[in-house]
Design a protein around this motif. Structure first.
Motif, mmCIF file in Angstrom:
data_model
loop_
_atom_site.group_PDB
_atom_site.id
_atom_site.type_symbol
_atom_site.label_atom_id
_atom_site.label_comp_id
_atom_site.label_asym_id
_atom_site.label_seq_id
_atom_site.Cartn_x
_atom_site.Cartn_y
_atom_site.Cartn_z
ATOM 1 N N ALA A 38 0.806 -1.219 0.000
ATOM 2 C CA ALA A 38 0.000 0.000 0.000
ATOM 3 C C ALA A 38 0.843 1.273 0.000
ATOM 4 C CB ALA A 38 -0.927 0.009 1.215
ATOM 5 N N PHE A 39 2.192 1.132 0.093
ATOM 6 C CA PHE A 39 3.020 2.329 0.210
ATOM 7 C C PHE A 39 4.086 2.370 -0.889
ATOM 8 C CE2 PHE A 39 1.315 1.406 4.385
ATOM 9 C CZ PHE A 39 0.809 2.645 4.755
ATOM 10 N N PRO A 40 3.649 2.563 -2.125
ATOM 11 C CA PRO A 40 4.618 2.608 -3.230
ATOM 12 C C PRO A 40 5.319 3.961 -3.357
ATOM 13 C CG PRO A 40 2.411 2.911 -4.081
ATOM 14 C CD PRO A 40 2.250 2.661 -2.607
ATOM 15 N N HIS A 41 4.796 4.979 -2.681
ATOM 16 C CA HIS A 41 5.349 6.326 -2.821
ATOM 17 C C HIS A 41 5.997 6.731 -1.503
ATOM 18 C CE1 HIS A 41 3.142 6.360 -6.523
ATOM 19 N NE2 HIS A 41 1.982 6.288 -5.905
ATOM 20 N N LEU A 42 7.270 6.430 -1.388
ATOM 21 C CA LEU A 42 7.993 6.646 -0.137
ATOM 22 C C LEU A 42 9.321 7.328 -0.421
ATOM 23 C CD1 LEU A 42 8.328 5.999 2.969
ATOM 24 C CD2 LEU A 42 9.482 3.908 2.233
ATOM 25 N N ARG A 43 9.660 8.293 0.422
ATOM 26 C CA ARG A 43 10.960 8.956 0.338
ATOM 27 C C ARG A 43 11.535 9.093 1.752
ATOM 28 N NH1 ARG A 43 10.761 7.921 -4.181
ATOM 29 N NH2 ARG A 43 11.063 9.200 -6.030
ATOM 30 N N VAL A 44 12.852 8.920 1.846
ATOM 31 C CA VAL A 44 13.575 9.192 3.092
ATOM 32 C C VAL A 44 14.475 10.393 2.830
ATOM 33 C CG1 VAL A 44 15.176 8.331 4.825
ATOM 34 C CG2 VAL A 44 13.547 6.756 3.755
ATOM 35 N N LEU A 45 14.268 11.462 3.558
ATOM 36 C CA LEU A 45 15.062 12.673 3.403
ATOM 37 C C LEU A 45 16.156 12.695 4.470
ATOM 38 C CD1 LEU A 45 12.243 15.319 2.798
ATOM 39 C CD2 LEU A 45 13.406 13.840 1.136
ATOM 40 N N GLU A 46 17.392 12.595 4.046
ATOM 41 C CA GLU A 46 18.532 12.575 4.957
ATOM 42 C C GLU A 46 19.367 13.838 4.765
ATOM 43 O OE1 GLU A 46 21.600 12.280 7.356
ATOM 44 O OE2 GLU A 46 19.807 11.030 7.526
ATOM 45 N N ALA A 47 19.674 14.510 5.872
ATOM 46 C CA ALA A 47 20.362 15.799 5.789
ATOM 47 C C ALA A 47 21.808 15.671 5.321
ATOM 48 C CB ALA A 47 20.318 16.496 7.144
ATOM 49 N N THR A 48 22.442 14.540 5.583
ATOM 50 C CA THR A 48 23.853 14.379 5.263
ATOM 51 C C THR A 48 24.032 13.529 4.007
ATOM 52 O OG1 THR A 48 24.179 12.339 6.544
ATOM 53 C CG2 THR A 48 24.289 14.430 7.740
ATOM 54 N N ALA A 49 25.279 13.207 3.722
ATOM 55 C CA ALA A 49 25.590 12.421 2.536
ATOM 56 C C ALA A 49 25.587 10.922 2.809
ATOM 57 C CB ALA A 49 26.952 12.833 1.984
ATOM 58 N N ARG A 50 25.256 10.518 4.029
ATOM 59 C CA ARG A 50 25.281 9.107 4.377
ATOM 60 C C ARG A 50 24.096 8.760 5.259
ATOM 61 N NH1 ARG A 50 26.696 8.412 9.597
ATOM 62 N NH2 ARG A 50 27.001 6.186 9.251
ATOM 63 N N ALA A 51 23.742 7.470 5.243
ATOM 64 C CA ALA A 51 22.690 6.975 6.124
ATOM 65 C C ALA A 51 23.316 6.306 7.333
ATOM 66 C CB ALA A 51 21.808 5.983 5.368
ATOM 67 N N GLY A 52 22.501 6.060 8.345
ATOM 68 C CA GLY A 52 22.992 5.334 9.509
ATOM 69 C C GLY A 52 23.002 6.129 10.790
ATOM 70 N N GLY A 53 23.028 7.458 10.700
ATOM 71 C CA GLY A 53 23.011 8.263 11.913
ATOM 72 C C GLY A 53 24.194 7.964 12.816
ATOM 73 N N ARG A 54 23.892 7.579 14.056
ATOM 74 C CA ARG A 54 24.954 7.319 15.034
ATOM 75 C C ARG A 54 25.644 5.968 14.819
ATOM 76 N NH1 ARG A 54 22.116 8.019 20.600
ATOM 77 N NH2 ARG A 54 20.427 7.052 19.420
ATOM 78 N N ILE A 55 25.168 5.196 13.875
ATOM 79 C CA ILE A 55 25.861 3.960 13.507
ATOM 80 C C ILE A 55 26.859 4.309 12.417
ATOM 81 C CG2 ILE A 55 25.628 1.675 12.493
ATOM 82 C CD1 ILE A 55 22.883 1.471 13.722
ATOM 83 N N ARG A 56 28.132 4.243 12.766
ATOM 84 C CA ARG A 56 29.161 4.646 11.803
ATOM 85 C C ARG A 56 30.440 3.862 12.075
ATOM 86 N NH1 ARG A 56 31.961 10.584 11.697
ATOM 87 N NH2 ARG A 56 33.659 10.106 10.251
ATOM 88 N N SER A 57 30.806 3.046 11.134
ATOM 89 C CA SER A 57 32.023 2.241 11.246
ATOM 90 C C SER A 57 33.093 2.823 10.334
ATOM 91 C CB SER A 57 31.745 0.783 10.859
ATOM 92 O OG SER A 57 30.707 0.240 11.652
ATOM 93 N N GLU A 58 34.267 3.074 10.909
ATOM 94 C CA GLU A 58 35.385 3.614 10.138
ATOM 95 C C GLU A 58 36.505 2.585 10.062
ATOM 96 O OE1 GLU A 58 35.816 6.446 8.585
ATOM 97 O OE2 GLU A 58 34.001 7.520 9.164
ATOM 98 N N ARG A 59 37.153 2.534 8.920
ATOM 99 C CA ARG A 59 38.295 1.628 8.782
ATOM 100 C C ARG A 59 39.565 2.422 9.043
ATOM 101 N NH1 ARG A 59 37.192 -3.329 7.533
ATOM 102 N NH2 ARG A 59 35.099 -3.826 6.778
ATOM 103 N N SER A 60 39.780 2.644 10.326
ATOM 104 C CA SER A 60 40.973 3.355 10.765
ATOM 105 C C SER A 60 41.911 2.380 11.456
ATOM 106 C CB SER A 60 40.584 4.482 11.722
ATOM 107 O OG SER A 60 39.654 5.366 11.128
#
Length: 473
Positions: A38-60
């Motif tokens: 029933a929901f074919p018209h969906l958008r997620v608006l994200e302020a930054t260039a990446r998804a995940g919010g506080r979930i962020r893994s770095e390869r450092s």
């Protein structure tokens, strides 16, 4: 106000839904809704260039470092993050074992592998274990006041300190040992501040403290990085669902908005972005961070939110947690060491007077967790919460390292003498909850559609907002 953004969906059957925010809550809501026809018209608006919010893994450091969310707390069948991680094959064999899922930790951090005192030398593991048993038994007691008519203290911290004073009356050791016991307890208070995301347990109300659900299972990590979870959720969404670099300026709701590409159709909500783009919709699910809501509450919603909702946002408290990563060429810790505790002598949870932050901010540091070895790099991850954590953010990396040098010297010197509560899963559940509410609303609408229509199919989009449930959930 008309939509000026050409990325808006083409007209069609089914409600238009916007999810504001691409963290785990927003991604969870989007995934849930995309699975419903029933929901074919969906958008997620994200302020930054990446998804995940506080979930962020770095390869450092040559390996995976979790900048944000670190563990799955309570990895068992009742934990939605664990369920998804297991489904996507993101966990190790031990974490997936039935034995690991059945371990009851009470939500408490495990005992450290080794404890160092600020005066030099290690602290007796037996003494640390004794104080941990006392502290966590008292923490367990605080959860028993959830439905009580009255509480013996207004806050968790005040209750804990009151009980500790009573236990102190029975301590028979010499004064130096008593002071060391209090220093260990002070560290455990700091650990609980990290767990609860607060500066002080005095700021955490006692009566509702038991609302937090403690799940079984020994806390575990993602071998390939926590971000693998959000990457897999992203991959399950249609490619045009995510819209990046779209910070939202204002959510105009309870209105009647038009769009040139959909003549004759009106929408009860219009999301206006900072770049001037606008997205009309029938529903909006808002998953932005609480701090953002607090800062932008007066301008983010037009008209303003109902008084009770606005007051709830203003009154909800949250604290600051930070991580510190220290890299070493060689480890000073033993190969089986997982958690290093730091005990600052002459500190006590019973003392209210606090030294100046610039002089003692690092004493709020609870200790370090040993990260998996990254080849030649040996990395420790420290945790710190509260005002001290905020003060640390004002310092340069060099200043932080300078303040921690004494800790490194202390650890290394001691080593030469030697012959582990959203709540990422809570955020995910909130996204699922709002998606399910939309699904339930739509299903109820579908059941009331014209006779002869297929049950569950989407009724025609009405020309006014009167035919739709309220745009805000």
């Amino acid at each position: 106000m008309q939509s000026s953004d050409r990325q808006a969906e083409a007209p069609g059957r089914g409600p238009r839904v916007l999810v504001v925010g691409g963290g785990i809550a927003g991604l969870g809501a989007a995934q849930r809704l995309c699975c419903h026809p029933a929901f074919p018209h969906l958008r997620v608006l994200e302020a930054t260039a990446r998804a995940g919010g506080r979930i962020r893994s770095e390869r450092s450091f040559g390996g995976v470092v979790e900048v944000g969310a670190h563990w799955i707390h309570g990895p068992s069948q009742g934990n939605p993050v664990f369920q998804l991680a297991a489904k996507y094959g993101l966990l190790g064999e031990k974490a997936l074992s039935e034995e690991n899922q059945l371990i009851e930790t009470g939500g408490h951090v495990g005992l450290p592998s080794v404890s160092y005192a600020s005066s030099g030398g290690s602290v007796s593991p037996e003494l640390v274990a004794e104080m941990a048993r006392l502290f966590y038994s008292l923490i367990d007691q605080t959860r028993e006041f959830l439905h009580a008519a009255e509480t013996p203290a207004p806050s968790v911290g005040e209750y804990l300190k009151k009980e500790i004073r009573q236990h102190m009356a029975g301590w028979t050791e010499e004064e130096e040992t008593k002071r060391l016991k209090l220093a260990i307890l002070n560290n455990l208070f700091n650990v609980e501040c990290c767990v609860s995301g607060t500066h002080s347990m005095d700021l955490v109300a006692l009566a509702p403290f038991g609302e937090y659900t403690v799940l079984p299972g020994l806390d575990c990590t993602f071998p390939g990085g926590y971000q693998g979870l959000t990457d897999r959720i992203m991959a399950s969404l249609p490619k045009d669902v995510m819209v990046f670099n779209k910070p939202v300026k204002t959510i105009h709701w309870d209105g009647c908005f038009e769009e040139a590409s959909a003549p004759g159709e009106t929408f009860p909500v219009l999301v206006e972005c900072e770049d001037g783009g606008c997205f009309p919709a029938h529903h909006v699910v808002v998953t932005v961070p609480l701090g953002f809501l607090k800062e932008r509450l007066d301008t983010f919603f037009e008209p303003p939110l109902p008084t009770e909702k606005a007051e709830a946002i203003r009154k909800i408290g949250f604290g600051t947690n930070n991580k510190i990563f220290l890299e070493f060429e060689e480890p000073f810790w033993q190969p089986d060491c997982q958690h290093i505790q730091v005990v600052w002598r002459d500190t006590s949870p019973l003392e209210d007077a606090a030294p100046k932050l610039q002089d003692a901010w690092f004493k709020k540091l609870v200790g370090f967790w040993v990260l998996p070895s990254f080849g030649a790099s040996q990395v420790l991850c420290g945790f710190i919460a509260g005002l001290e954590s905020e003060f640390m953010e004002t310092l340069s990396d060099e200043d932080v390292l300078l303040s921690l040098t004494q800790l490194q010297v202390l650890f290394a010197g001691e080593a030469t003498h030697r012959t582990f509560y959203s709540t990422t899963h809570g955020a995910l559940l909130s996204g699922w909850r709002e998606a399910d509410r939309l699904i339930a609303l739509w299903d109820s609408q579908a059941q009331r559609s014209e006779p002869g229509s297929e049950l569950g199919s989407a009724p025609p989009v009405p020309g006014s907002r009167g035919g739709w449930p309220h745009p805000f959930l």
